[in-house]
Design a protein around this motif. Structure first.
Motif, PDB file in Angstrom:
ATOM      1  N   ARG A  89       0.834  -1.206   0.000  1.00 38.63           N
ATOM      2  CA  ARG A  89       0.000   0.000   0.000  1.00 38.63           C
ATOM      3  C   ARG A  89       0.866   1.253   0.000  1.00 38.63           C
ATOM      4  N   ILE A  90       1.913   1.246   0.836  1.00 40.44           N
ATOM      5  CA  ILE A  90       2.808   2.399   0.909  1.00 40.44           C
ATOM      6  C   ILE A  90       3.499   2.630  -0.434  1.00 40.44           C
ATOM      7  N   ALA A  91       3.970   1.547  -1.053  1.00 37.67           N
ATOM      8  CA  ALA A  91       4.661   1.674  -2.341  1.00 37.67           C
ATOM      9  C   ALA A  91       3.723   2.227  -3.410  1.00 37.67           C
ATOM     10  N   ALA A  92       2.480   1.740  -3.438  1.00 38.53           N
ATOM     11  CA  ALA A  92       1.518   2.207  -4.437  1.00 38.53           C
ATOM     12  C   ALA A  92       1.186   3.686  -4.220  1.00 38.53           C
ATOM     13  N   ARG A  93       1.013   4.077  -2.965  1.00 37.10           N
ATOM     14  CA  ARG A  93       0.710   5.478  -2.659  1.00 37.10           C
ATOM     15  C   ARG A  93       1.911   6.366  -2.995  1.00 37.10           C
ATOM     16  N   ALA A  94       3.116   5.875  -2.727  1.00 39.43           N
ATOM     17  CA  ALA A  94       4.316   6.639  -3.078  1.00 39.43           C
ATOM     18  C   ALA A  94       4.394   6.837  -4.587  1.00 39.43           C
ATOM     19  N   ASP A  95       4.074   5.798  -5.358  1.00 41.10           N
ATOM     20  CA  ASP A  95       4.051   5.928  -6.821  1.00 41.10           C
ATOM     21  C   ASP A  95       3.033   6.981  -7.254  1.00 41.10           C
ATOM     22  N   GLU A  96       1.873   6.973  -6.601  1.00 42.65           N
ATOM     23  CA  GLU A  96       0.821   7.932  -6.937  1.00 42.65           C
ATOM     24  C   GLU A  96       1.269   9.366  -6.663  1.00 42.65           C
ATOM     25  N   LEU A  97       1.843   9.589  -5.476  1.00 40.12           N
ATOM     26  CA  LEU A  97       2.287  10.942  -5.139  1.00 40.12           C
ATOM     27  C   LEU A  97       3.437  11.390  -6.029  1.00 40.12           C
ATOM     28  N   GLN A  98       4.327  10.468  -6.367  1.00 40.67           N
ATOM     29  CA  GLN A  98       5.439  10.814  -7.248  1.00 40.67           C
ATOM     30  C   GLN A  98       4.919  11.247  -8.617  1.00 40.67           C
ATOM     31  N   ALA A  99       3.902  10.551  -9.120  1.00 34.89           N
ATOM     32  CA  ALA A  99       3.319  10.918 -10.407  1.00 34.89           C
ATOM     33  C   ALA A  99       2.705  12.314 -10.336  1.00 34.89           C
ATOM     34  N   LEU A 100       2.033  12.624  -9.229  1.00 35.61           N
ATOM     35  CA  LEU A 100       1.444  13.957  -9.060  1.00 35.61           C
ATOM     36  C   LEU A 100       2.530  15.022  -8.977  1.00 35.61           C
ATOM     37  N   ARG A 101       3.631  14.694  -8.326  1.00 33.68           N
ATOM     38  CA  ARG A 101       4.745  15.643  -8.243  1.00 33.68           C
ATOM     39  C   ARG A 101       5.262  15.976  -9.631  1.00 33.68           C
ATOM     40  N   GLU A 102       5.423  14.946 -10.444  1.00 34.02           N
ATOM     41  CA  GLU A 102       5.946  15.145 -11.793  1.00 34.02           C
ATOM     42  C   GLU A 102       4.998  15.971 -12.653  1.00 34.02           C
ATOM     43  N   LEU A 103       3.697  15.912 -12.310  1.00 33.71           N
ATOM     44  CA  LEU A 103       2.702  16.714 -13.030  1.00 33.71           C
ATOM     45  C   LEU A 103       2.534  18.102 -12.418  1.00 33.71           C
ATOM     46  N   GLY A 104       3.243  18.351 -11.300  1.00 37.10           N
ATOM     47  CA  GLY A 104       3.098  19.625 -10.604  1.00 37.10           C
ATOM     48  C   GLY A 104       1.758  19.764  -9.915  1.00 37.10           C
TER      49      GLY A 104
END
Length: 217
Positions: A89-104
């Motif tokens: 769950r933590i890894a999936a959420r980290a992937d999600e937040l990282q994607a949002l970061r890259e999109l600003g």
């Protein structure tokens, strides 16, 4: 079970063992010897006990120890499974937040329960370097009670050590600054993050002083 019944069951187990020994597949089955050994043990227990003693598995120390070991093994397996699910769950959420970061678009994300652990995962992925944008996002959410920080218990838990001193100091100062200037946009208060990163203790002390200076206190 009486001694006579145990002796009869032992005879049956011995007969089965002799029969199974004639067939290769059955001879390799470990259950037969284990069952025979158990009946031999029970028969010895009753033979050594006082006449008339009845065997009760609920009072058998060996059985109770095996049940306890099985229960411990089940609990350990369940704990490992829970840890694995949480890590996923933590890894999936980290992937999600990282994607949002890259999109600003990180600021648009609503904080969820467990994001404190996700922050740690993102920091780990970055080689231990603090992720300033993630810390700012969490501090702002904590100060404005967004996402799961609407719950007072979640805010207390964060303050109890789930977030680092700079994040907590940033959130505390933002809380007081937004109180002093209700119409201010958090984007206008970016200096609070710099203060907290450079001097978290002094920033926390400043926030505490502003809290004590409230007219309603």
């Amino acid at each position: 079970m009486t001694a006579e019944a145990a002796a009869a069951a032992l005879d049956v187990a011995r007969f089965d063992a002799r029969q199974n020994s004639r067939f290769e597949d059955s001879a390799l089955d470990e259950r037969g010897p284990a069952e025979l050994g158990e009946w031999e043990r029970i028969a010895r227990l009753l033979a050594d006990a006082c006449p008339g003693t009845v065997y009760d598995p609920d009072t058998d120390d060996v059985v109770r120890a095996e049940l306890a070991a099985d229960a411990d093994a089940d609990a350990a397996a369940a704990a490992r499974e829970a840890e694995l699910r949480e890590a996923m769950r933590i890894a999936a959420r980290a992937d999600e937040l990282q994607a949002l970061r890259e999109l600003g678009a990180l600021e648009q994300a609503e904080p969820r329960e467990g994001d404190e652990a996700v922050r740690e995962e993102l920091t780990r992925r970055a080689g231990g370097y603090v992720q300033a944008d993630v810390d700012t996002w969490l501090a702002r959410a904590l100060a404005t009670h967004r996402g799961h920080y609407q719950d007072p218990a979640a805010r207390e838990e964060a303050a109890a050590g789930r977030l680092t001193p700079p994040v907590l100091a940033h959130a505390a100062l933002l809380t007081e600054l937004l109180r002093l200037a209700p119409g201010a946009d958090v984007e206008e208060l970016v200096f609070a993050a710099r203060l907290a990163a450079a001097e978290p203790k002094a920033t926390g002390d400043l926030a505490a002083a502003l809290t004590r200076a409230r007219p309603d206190r």
